[in-house]
Design a protein around this motif. Structure first.
Motif, short mmCIF file in Angstrom:
data_model
loop_
_atom_site.label_atom_id
_atom_site.label_comp_id
_atom_site.label_asym_id
_atom_site.label_seq_id
_atom_site.Cartn_x
_atom_site.Cartn_y
_atom_site.Cartn_z
N TYR A 19 0.85 -1.21 0.00
CA TYR A 19 0.00 0.00 0.00
C TYR A 19 0.88 1.25 0.00
O TYR A 19 0.92 1.99 0.98
CB TYR A 19 -0.91 0.01 1.23
CG TYR A 19 -1.74 -1.25 1.43
CD1 TYR A 19 -2.84 -1.52 0.62
CD2 TYR A 19 -1.40 -2.16 2.43
CE1 TYR A 19 -3.60 -2.67 0.81
CE2 TYR A 19 -2.17 -3.31 2.64
CZ TYR A 19 -3.25 -3.56 1.81
OH TYR A 19 -4.00 -4.70 1.99
N GLU A 22 -1.33 4.43 0.43
CA GLU A 22 -2.29 4.42 1.53
C GLU A 22 -1.63 4.26 2.89
O GLU A 22 -2.27 4.48 3.93
CB GLU A 22 -3.30 3.28 1.34
CG GLU A 22 -4.14 3.40 0.08
CD GLU A 22 -3.46 2.79 -1.15
OE1 GLU A 22 -2.33 2.24 -0.97
OE2 GLU A 22 -4.02 2.85 -2.25
N ILE A 36 -3.44 3.00 7.65
CA ILE A 36 -3.68 2.59 6.27
C ILE A 36 -5.08 3.06 5.88
O ILE A 36 -6.06 2.76 6.58
CB ILE A 36 -3.56 1.07 6.08
CG1 ILE A 36 -2.17 0.59 6.50
CG2 ILE A 36 -3.85 0.68 4.63
CD1 ILE A 36 -2.02 -0.92 6.46
N VAL A 38 -8.23 2.70 3.69
CA VAL A 38 -8.88 1.62 2.94
C VAL A 38 -10.09 2.21 2.21
O VAL A 38 -10.93 2.86 2.83
CB VAL A 38 -9.34 0.48 3.87
CG1 VAL A 38 -9.88 -0.69 3.05
CG2 VAL A 38 -8.19 0.04 4.78
N GLN A 111 -11.85 -3.78 3.43
CA GLN A 111 -12.16 -3.42 2.04
C GLN A 111 -13.35 -4.21 1.52
O GLN A 111 -14.22 -3.67 0.82
CB GLN A 111 -10.95 -3.67 1.15
CG GLN A 111 -11.11 -3.11 -0.26
CD GLN A 111 -9.79 -3.05 -1.00
OE1 GLN A 111 -8.95 -3.94 -0.85
NE2 GLN A 111 -9.60 -2.03 -1.81
#
Length: 236
Positions: A19, A22, A36, A38, A111
């Motif tokens: 990621y 992110e 992070i 999402v 997610q």
């Protein structure tokens, strides 16, 4: 002996490569703290765009043998009920993955949760559009009925006539009952029901009251030239 710090550092490096846009490290001492972002899948059907959630993690001294500390930071689209459902999913994932690096599994579950929400929102919007179309269709049909009227068929006419005849018979019966059968007839009705009334008045006259008419007088009038008389009157 397990080197928890090394395992944690290796996971952070893997997450940062998975990621890159992110992932953000907030601190690495005494243990890593990072977040992070999402996002759900992209969609053009919803005006507000994709849903987003930020997961913030802090490793504990013996992670992954114990759960990391985590925080869910939702965007404005998620309601409190949605947030509670997501936390239940994350707790279940933590329980199933104890002893293993689990942040990737937690991010994937988040997610998937957001994608399911998008699918539900799409279905709700489609259902709303279908309801609006149905209301519009019904309104147009009612308008067409008003403008065009109801077409008359042989069956509908016969049905109407049968009902009409029945109503008229009931009305006639009710009228006769209300009048008790003592309805007074008009002169015309008397004449139509008794053809002898046209001579009854003549029979009541005495012989002295009768006037004899000389029909020859009217024959002489018929012989007159009325057009000639009218021309003389105009000349004068």
């Amino acid at each position: 002996m397990t080197d928890y710090k090394e395992e944690q550092t290796n996971e952070v490096e893997a997450l940062e490569s998975i990621y890159p846009d992110e992932f953000t490290v907030l601190s690495d001492e005494p243990f890593h703290t990072f977040k992070i972002t999402v996002s759900s899948e992209e969609t053009d059907d919803l005006e507000d765009g994709p849903l987003e959630v930020t997961l913030q993690f802090t490793y504990t001294p013996t992670y992954p043998d114990e759960a990391p500390e985590y925080q869910v930071i939702p965007d404005e689209s998620l309601q409190e009920s949605h947030l509670e459902n997501l936390k239940q999913i994350l707790e279940q994932q933590i329980e199933e993955n104890l002893g293993m690096a689990m942040v990737f599994a937690l991010v994937s579950a988040t997610q998937e949760f957001l994608n399911d929400m998008i699918d539900n929102l799409k279905k709700e919007k489609e259902a709303e559009l279908e309801r609006e179309e149905e209301v519009k269709r019904i309104a147009e049909e009612e308008r067409d009925k008003i403008l065009k009227g109801t077409p008359v068929t042989i069956e509908s006419f016969l049905s109407w006539k049968e009902q009409f005849d029945q109503e008229m018979a009931e009305l006639k019966s009710k009228t006769q009952q209300n009048e008790g059968g003592n309805k007074k007839l008009t002169g015309k009705e008397l004449f139509m029901t008794d053809q002898n009334l046209d001579t009854s008045d003549m029979d009541l006259l005495d012989e002295s009251d009768r006037v004899e008419v000389d029909e020859s007088l009217f024959q002489e009038i018929d012989d007159l030239d009325l057009d000639a008389e009218l021309d003389l009157a105009d000349d004068s």
